[in-house]
Design an enzyme around this catalytic site. Structure first.
Site, PDB file in Angstrom:
ATOM      1  N   ASP A   1      30.635  -0.876 -10.137  1.00 33.19           N
ATOM      2  CA  ASP A   1      30.520   0.025 -11.283  1.00 33.19           C
ATOM      3  C   ASP A   1      31.370   1.291 -11.130  1.00 33.19           C
ATOM      4  O   ASP A   1      32.125   1.440 -10.159  1.00 33.19           O
ATOM      5  CB  ASP A   1      29.048   0.362 -11.505  1.00 33.19           C
ATOM      6  CG  ASP A   1      28.652   0.383 -12.978  1.00 33.19           C
ATOM      7  OD1 ASP A   1      29.514   0.648 -13.823  1.00 33.19           O
ATOM      8  OD2 ASP A   1      27.468   0.119 -13.276  1.00 33.19           O
TER       9      ASP A   1
ATOM     10  N   ASP B   1      29.142  -0.432 -22.658  1.00 38.77           N
ATOM     11  CA  ASP B   1      28.024  -1.357 -22.512  1.00 38.77           C
ATOM     12  C   ASP B   1      27.659  -2.006 -23.844  1.00 38.77           C
ATOM     13  O   ASP B   1      27.664  -1.366 -24.902  1.00 38.77           O
ATOM     14  CB  ASP B   1      26.794  -0.626 -21.971  1.00 38.77           C
ATOM     15  CG  ASP B   1      26.938  -0.249 -20.511  1.00 38.77           C
ATOM     16  OD1 ASP B   1      27.946  -0.645 -19.889  1.00 38.77           O
ATOM     17  OD2 ASP B   1      26.050   0.456 -19.995  1.00 38.77           O
TER      18      ASP B   1
END
Length: 433
Positions: free
Chosen positions: A151, A215
């Site tokens: 991430d 996202d």
């Protein structure tokens, strides 16, 4: 069956002409990963029991049989602090033994995936891997993991990191290569940098997939926006390197059946990873049937053609229009068994959708084509020069596989179809008009 990704060495090689230049070639990740990730359904509310139960559901429902062979952890599996010697540690209550977890997953027939971050901390505030890249990679290998999602939170100050986005992710890519050389274990490496810094230009140099956008959410607006982004960068995907449109939301939120079909079709046909992200204990049969469409999965997992489908006409909007609420509607691409077409109705009401066959660059002029519907699983006759999908539902999709079926009937007028009509010329030089 015990999955294994053990190789003698890690190699970054040069791809064949058929594949993306400068892609990572280390023996894994040729095809998009299929599997499960717990984040969309459970976020931080995860433990070993839930993960193993989910893997058992995947076997019971036949998802492993159709190709979903990864079970991946996301954030929140760790303790908040490292050990005195700097090792990252799994939560002693929720994940008391990572080796036990991966052993169980492997015994069930799955690869096991883990998550970390390129910064100081993960997005949920657990230890990131910055300045611990090789140490963490060795830990993940010793625990038996096969896949790493990486991430982009908690980025160090510029004067500390002194790297751009590429350098920040290269640190872990280099660490994984060291681990492969030392242990023979090669990870699938998935970048989660949210589409920053034009990752589609460089992601394949160090990873097997890269997120192209923010996202995902379980609603049509989110899906349409991601499809819109993908429509402009399809050339980046090929074997060993894939645009990642984020985890699947099928079974979540208020997506209609037709929206969920469009979601799955688009993700699969652009050759994105297919990671289920719903609670399998409560999934309905309709949504499960979408995830198990083997004709759609076969395009995603094509061993011959690794390229994404691409738009050949935007439809409602002029071609090359960036529109997050109304993306390109008409797509096509080659496959092992014919030319694939995807038609997405971005309108809020049913619509007929028409195209000339030769609008797709993969179709030959003068040839008629048999038509296979990849959702109804029916053979729908022969298309000559054009095709119309009738009454495509609102936010719905049509997925077709066209195969050459002999010459088109003689004497068709005009003598040239589609764009070629503007330059349609006889052998003696006479132009048709």
């Amino acid at each position: 069956m015990t999955p294994s990704r053990t190789f003698v060495t890690a190699v970054v090689g040069v791809l064949s002409v058929a594949n993306s230049a400068n892609a990572i070639m280390n023996g894994v990740g040729k095809l998009p990963v299929m599997g499960y990730n717990a984040w969309n359904a459970f976020a931080c509310d995860v433990n070993e029991t839930l993960i193993i139960q989910t893997a058992q559901y995947m076997k019971e429902y036949g998802l492993l049989d159709v190709g979903y062979n990864h079970v991946n952890l996301d954030d929140c599996w760790a303790m908040k602090n490292r050990s005195a010697t700097g090792e990252v540690m799994s939560d002693s209550i929720r994940f008391p033994s990572m080796n036990s977890l991966t052993d169980q997953l492997h015994a069930l027939g799955f690869y096991a995936g883990i998550y970390s971050d390129s910064g100081w901390f993960t997005c949920a505030g657990y230890p990131g891997s910055f300045m611990h890249e090789e140490q963490d990679a060795m830990t993940f290998q010793s625990w038996g993991f096969d896949f790493l999602k990486y991430d982009n939170c908690a980025i160090p100050f510029d004067d500390i990191i002194q790297e751009g986005m590429i350098g920040k992710y290269q640190r872990m890519a280099d660490a994984l290569a060291v681990v492969a050389k030392k242990t023979g274990t090669t990870f699938v490496f998935s970048l989660c940098e949210w589409g920053w810094n034009q990752v589609w230009l460089w992601g394949a140099q160090m990873s097997h997939s890269w997120r192209i956008d923010d996202d995902i959410a379980p609603d049509w607006n989110s899906l349409a926006s991601i499809i819109n982004t993908a429509s402009f960068i399809t050339q980046a995907t090929n074997h060993y390197g894939h645009n990642d449109l984020d985890m699947l939301e099928i079974g979540n939120g208020d997506l209609t059946y037709d929206e969920a079909k469009s979601h799955f079709t688009a993700w699969a046909l652009v050759k994105a990873p297919l990671l289920i992200g719903t609670n399998l204990a409560s999934i309905g049969q309709e949504m499960l049937s979408i995830l198990k469409n083997e004709e759609i999965i076969a395009i995603n997992q094509d061993p011959v053609y690794g390229t994404s489908i691409s738009p050949f006409r935007w439809g409602i909007n002029p071609d090359w229009t960036y529109n997050a609420t109304s993306p390109a509607q008409y797509w096509s691409g080659p496959s092992e068994n014919g030319t694939v077409f995807m038609l997405i109705n971005t309108l809020s009401q049913p619509a007929d959708m028409f195209f000339n066959l030769t609008e797709s660059p993969w179709i030959r002029a003068g040839i008629q084509y048999s038509v296979r519907d990849l959702w109804t699983h029916t053979n729908n006759g022969t298309a000559v020069r054009d095709f119309t999908a009738m009454s495509v539902p609102a936010h719905g999709v049509v997925a077709l596989l066209l195969k050459e079926d002999g010459n088109e009937p003689a004497g068709l007028m005009p003598p040239c179809a589609g764009e070629a009509l503007s330059q349609c010329t006889a052998e003696n030089g006479m132009r048709y008009s």
